[in-house]
Design a protein around this motif. Sequence first.
Motif, PDB file in Angstrom:
ATOM      1  N   PRO A   1       0.808  -1.230   0.000  1.00  0.00           N
ATOM      2  CA  PRO A   1       0.000   0.000   0.000  1.00  0.00           C
ATOM      3  C   PRO A   1       0.836   1.272   0.000  1.00  0.00           C
ATOM      4  CG  PRO A   1      -0.052  -1.045   2.155  1.00  0.00           C
ATOM      5  CD  PRO A   1       0.623  -2.010   1.236  1.00  0.00           C
ATOM      6  N   ASN A   2       2.124   1.136   0.287  1.00  0.00           N
ATOM      7  CA  ASN A   2       3.015   2.303   0.236  1.00  0.00           C
ATOM      8  C   ASN A   2       3.595   2.527  -1.153  1.00  0.00           C
ATOM      9  OD1 ASN A   2       2.826   2.923   3.064  1.00  0.00           O
ATOM     10  ND2 ASN A   2       4.126   1.153   3.473  1.00  0.00           N
ATOM     11  N   THR A   3       3.154   1.723  -2.117  1.00  0.00           N
ATOM     12  CA  THR A   3       3.623   1.883  -3.494  1.00  0.00           C
ATOM     13  C   THR A   3       3.301   3.280  -4.013  1.00  0.00           C
ATOM     14  OG1 THR A   3       3.400  -0.471  -4.008  1.00  0.00           O
ATOM     15  CG2 THR A   3       3.333   1.053  -5.863  1.00  0.00           C
TER      16      THR A   3
ATOM     17  N   THR B   1       4.910  12.496  -7.981  1.00  0.00           N
ATOM     18  CA  THR B   1       4.689  11.232  -7.286  1.00  0.00           C
ATOM     19  C   THR B   1       3.230  11.094  -6.906  1.00  0.00           C
ATOM     20  OG1 THR B   1       6.947  11.223  -6.417  1.00  0.00           O
ATOM     21  CG2 THR B   1       5.339   9.830  -5.298  1.00  0.00           C
ATOM     22  N   LEU B   2       2.621  10.004  -7.336  1.00  0.00           N
ATOM     23  CA  LEU B   2       1.220   9.729  -7.060  1.00  0.00           C
ATOM     24  C   LEU B   2       1.112   8.689  -5.949  1.00  0.00           C
ATOM     25  CD1 LEU B   2       0.998  11.225  -9.756  1.00  0.00           C
ATOM     26  CD2 LEU B   2      -0.749   9.587 -10.455  1.00  0.00           C
ATOM     27  N   LYS B   3       0.215   8.941  -5.025  1.00  0.00           N
ATOM     28  CA  LYS B   3       0.041   8.082  -3.864  1.00  0.00           C
ATOM     29  C   LYS B   3      -1.047   7.040  -4.116  1.00  0.00           C
ATOM     30  CE  LYS B   3      -0.869   8.262   1.122  1.00  0.00           C
ATOM     31  NZ  LYS B   3      -1.229   9.143   2.266  1.00  0.00           N
ATOM     32  N   PHE B   4      -0.736   5.808  -3.715  1.00  0.00           N
ATOM     33  CA  PHE B   4      -1.687   4.707  -3.875  1.00  0.00           C
ATOM     34  C   PHE B   4      -2.971   5.008  -3.103  1.00  0.00           C
ATOM     35  CE2 PHE B   4      -3.675   0.640  -3.340  1.00  0.00           C
ATOM     36  CZ  PHE B   4      -3.270  -0.136  -4.420  1.00  0.00           C
ATOM     37  N   GLY B   5      -4.092   4.851  -3.764  1.00  0.00           N
ATOM     38  CA  GLY B   5      -5.392   5.051  -3.132  1.00  0.00           C
ATOM     39  C   GLY B   5      -5.936   6.446  -3.319  1.00  0.00           C
TER      40      GLY B   5
END
Length: 579
Positions: free
Chosen positions: A113-115, A127-131
């Motif tokens: 989930p930290n991808t 940078t795009l955050k998962f979720g």
Amino acid sequence: MPRILPLCAAVAAFALAACQREAPAPAATAPAPQPTANAAPAYAFSPDINAADFAELDKTLSSDAFEGRGPGTPGEDKSVEYIKSQMQRMGLKPGNNGDWFQTVPMVETTADPNTTLTLTVDGKPRTLKFGDDMVIGTTTGQKEIDIKDSPLVFVGYGVDAPEQHWNDYAGLDVKGKTVVMLVNDPGFHVHDASLFEGKRMTYYGRWTYKFEEAARQGAAAAIIIHDTEGASYGWDVVRNSWSGAQYDLPAKDDPNPRVPAQGWITGEQAKSLFADAGLDLDKLRAAANKRGFKAVPMNATLSLDLKSTTVDKQSRNVVGILPGSEHPDEAVVYMAHWDHLGKHDSEQTPDGKTDVIYNGAVDNGTGVSGILEIAGKFAGAPTPPKRSVLFVAVTLEESGLLGSEYYVAHPAIPLDKTVAVVNLDALSPIGKSRDITVVGMGSSELEDILKPIALQQGMTMHAESRPEAGSYFRSDHFNFAKAGVPALYVDSGEDLVDGGTAAGEAANKDYNDHRYHKPGDQYDAATWKLDGILAVLDSVYGVGEQLANDDAWPNWYKTNPFRAARDKMMAAKSAAPAK
């Protein structure tokens, strides 16, 4: 409900052209055996279809004890054992060659989930955050996907449809590149009814097709731009559906191609990305809806270090049969998926509380409860049907119709002996209606059987009110349809006796906005009105009863592309030497 092939060209060409009623007194039978998951006192079921029995089944299946019915979890064990126990109680026999279960192999993949995903434009990384900003995953079974500086290419809708004279990949080599595309079909976002099937989504509009086509084209990654109108659901549904454990059939059991990495990006992030790259997403969306559209390199790159845990697991379809008295080798099939989303991170429910269990009372506690009620009525009839009636509760629908896909490849009753399939998925507990929805209406001769039966229930048939949502491709009957077996997918109507169409549409919108694929999808005795669901169950019971007691073999309508597969199947059966 949903997530979902070399056959797609034919598929896309397809013009897809409560206040509870009083329950009968419980029968004086011995108490039914109860699974360990249900600590309530034994409940005595009636052999008829009624509100009290339906409610007992649904509230049990969707209780917290079943942990959201996640495949491969303790919730699965409780779910399949409960369904089996109900089939045993009513006198069905094990339907999968003497077994109650059909084992479905699966690979469980959970992305870290930290991808993060990095998009770079003119040397400036984003940078795009998962979720929050994107979801990304892999169906390859690999524990690590490492993509460095893969060039982005906007490919419109990502569609290659020869019969529609449409190819977004024409003259394009995307090997090693990342394709970025729109959801739904060409023509949808500009309301051009002359393209594809107009407002009605074809299989080309489904995200599953788009990822498969990207894989066929050799892309390193595929990203869909989310928009609520085109997807028919908000970003929260995408986030909830794609977070946590994801399931796929092993590659050896699934011939469909797989792209190394696939996912979605929010509309806001996409618009900003395109602007940074000197492009106007709105103008490109308009251009992508016109014939002759050419893919556009984006002067941007994608980098991804996707780490996942993978585990080989198994799930189970539950299969029960009522053997026919004269033609036990021929069967009518009733089907519903038992799985839901299991447990996730906590989310706020409409009443302001937080919850981690995705109970799935409507999706698809209603469908499983429905086929069990129908099974009970068949089993309680004074004489058995001439043909067998098979009841299949399939797994992994939420992961892309995988349980039904596996069943179709390994049927308990051969497909050329399968008379028809009736599928129930997410019936609406909003009250009695004057109509019944036939998803993909205009498909098969099963509709000719349903029509007079529904009229006896006071309901007229109509197609789904939102064909742009692509519901025909989002439930398990679709795998049977692709194989050629006539399939009927019905849903609750919207023209409510109390409040009309406006009330029905408002109730369904409220569910879709606030409970679909969310923890709030729970059984609610205070608000659920089951008389509409019961009318649907009585109607589709009538369809199966008629087919199980005559020698008819209904087919697809002549204009339906699935008819060729059925005709070929039945011709081969006729030509085969008698055994």
